[in-house]
Design an enzyme around this catalytic site. Structure first.
Site, mmCIF file in Angstrom:
data_model
loop_
_atom_site.group_PDB
_atom_site.id
_atom_site.type_symbol
_atom_site.label_atom_id
_atom_site.label_comp_id
_atom_site.label_asym_id
_atom_site.label_seq_id
_atom_site.Cartn_x
_atom_site.Cartn_y
_atom_site.Cartn_z
ATOM 1 N N GLU A 128 -108.243 -48.859 34.446
ATOM 2 C CA GLU A 128 -108.263 -48.616 32.995
ATOM 3 C C GLU A 128 -107.927 -49.881 32.212
ATOM 4 O O GLU A 128 -108.459 -50.120 31.126
ATOM 5 C CB GLU A 128 -107.259 -47.514 32.625
ATOM 6 C CG GLU A 128 -107.709 -46.102 32.954
ATOM 7 C CD GLU A 128 -108.815 -45.624 32.041
ATOM 8 O OE1 GLU A 128 -109.902 -46.219 32.062
ATOM 9 O OE2 GLU A 128 -108.597 -44.643 31.326
ATOM 10 N N THR A 181 -113.513 -48.477 24.141
ATOM 11 C CA THR A 181 -112.076 -48.238 23.926
ATOM 12 C C THR A 181 -111.393 -49.502 23.425
ATOM 13 O O THR A 181 -110.543 -49.451 22.531
ATOM 14 C CB THR A 181 -111.426 -47.735 25.230
ATOM 15 O OG1 THR A 181 -112.075 -46.518 25.604
ATOM 16 C CG2 THR A 181 -109.950 -47.451 25.061
HETATM 17 N N1 HSE Z 1 -105.271 -43.234 24.746
HETATM 18 C C1 HSE Z 1 -106.470 -44.019 24.873
HETATM 19 C C2 HSE Z 1 -106.889 -44.459 23.485
HETATM 20 C C3 HSE Z 1 -107.538 -43.185 25.500
HETATM 21 O O1 HSE Z 1 -106.933 -43.611 22.596
HETATM 22 O O2 HSE Z 1 -107.173 -45.642 23.298
HETATM 23 C C4 HSE Z 1 -108.839 -43.912 25.702
HETATM 24 O O3 HSE Z 1 -109.818 -42.974 26.134
#
Ligand code: HSE
Length: 307
Positions: A128, A181
């Site tokens: 991630e 993201t």
């Molecule tokens: N918590 C993360 C964000 C999740 O909102 O950036 C990404 O899918």
């Protein structure tokens, strides 16, 4: 066992009030991966279908998570990874998490389960980090553990599985534009006002309590994001119309799925979830942006072996 085929489900992170600390697992929608043992040490990405992603393990989220894990295990064999993507990259429903979690889950199984799925979260998070710049675990934890997963702490990592009522359904609409993201995180502010933090804490506590006690009204009241949604929602086509449509069709609440552009709603009962899907589809129609819709119960199991 020399080879394993697994289902890696889609997930929804944040769930409105739990930015980076809460996620849920969807049923019936996800990727397939095949992990095979090889005599040659190391990690090789053998095949990717359904997406155009890097084949070099060091630049691939599954590869990076796998490399982090074998650095700990140090097995005297290696692994080949095949990834069959259904979850589109940049959709907001945990595409990179499915790949990262799938890689470490498959390797762990082929090594005879030396560590638990909860402990695998740390290694999946390394994938991630490649995708988003930050090693967050609110998608990989629900992939690996199923249900709702709360990240109580990152240092040390402390993940808690949260129960949920059996009649809780998710509707998620994915307008087919890509929102990375990394980009959706770059617009966020470093600091937040105390007043907003208080509202967010109250709602997160309320949501967790509502999930434990099957209090649908409390779940609905708590699905409010004071911090992130006001900033990110401008990146999502017809966001306000989608929220209004969800509310009008009887959903408990709605918000941005992960970092978007998908938008999710929670409903009591599958019939309301279907009505919400219809209403959200109509709310997006004037944009002429193609979209996909999924309706799902909460997936209590998470990642699973297919063969
Ligand atoms: N918590 C993360 C964000 C999740 O909102 O950036 C990404 O899918």
């Amino acid at each position: 066992m020399n080879e394993i085929r697994i289902f890696c489900p889609a997930t929804i992170a944040n769930v409105s009030c739990g930015f980076d600390v809460l996620g849920l697992c969807l049923e019936n929608f996800g990727d397939e991966m095949i992990i095979a043992r090889t005599e040659t040490k190391g990690i090789r990405i053998k095949e990717i279908t359904g997406a155009n992603l890097p084949m070099d393990a060091k630049h691939n989220v599954a590869g990076v998570a796998a490399l982090a894990f074998i650095e700990k295990l140090n097995p005297d064999f290696g692994f080949e990874i095949s990834i069959h993507k259904k979850i589109k990259a940049g959709s907001g429903i945990g595409s990179s998490a499915a790949s990262a979690a799938g890689a470490v889950f498959g390797i762990n199984a082929l090594c005879g389960y030396p560590i638990s799925n909860k402990e695998l979260v740390y290694y999946a998070m390394q994938g991630e980090a490649l995708a988003s710049g930050t090693p967050h675990s609110d998608n990989v934890a629900p992939v690996l553990l199923g249900g709702f997963a709360l990240v109580r702490s990152y240092t040390p990592l402390d993940i808690i599985s949260i129960p949920s009522p059996s009649d809780l359904y998710v509707t998620v609409i994915h307008p087919q534009i890509e929102l990375k993201t990394k980009d959706a995180r770059s617009v966020l502010k470093e600091n937040i006002p105390l007043k907003k933090a208080i509202i967010q804490c109250g709602n997160l506590g309320g949501l967790i309590s509502g999930l434990y006690t099957s209090d649908y009204g409390l779940i609905g009241r708590s699905l409010h994001d004071e911090l992130i949604e006001p900033i990110r929602s401008v990146l999502i086509p017809n966001f306000n119309q989608l929220k209004q449509a969800a509310a009008d069709s009887g959903a408990l609440g709605s918000g941005i799925a992960g970092s978007g552009p998908s938008v999710f709603a929670l409903s009591q009962g599958v019939v309301t979830a279907q009505k919400t899907a219809q209403a959200m589809a109509e709310a997006l129609q004037d944009t002429n942006i193609p979209f996909e819709i999924h309706i799902s119960a909460i997936n209590p199991q998470g990642i699973k072996i297919l063969s």
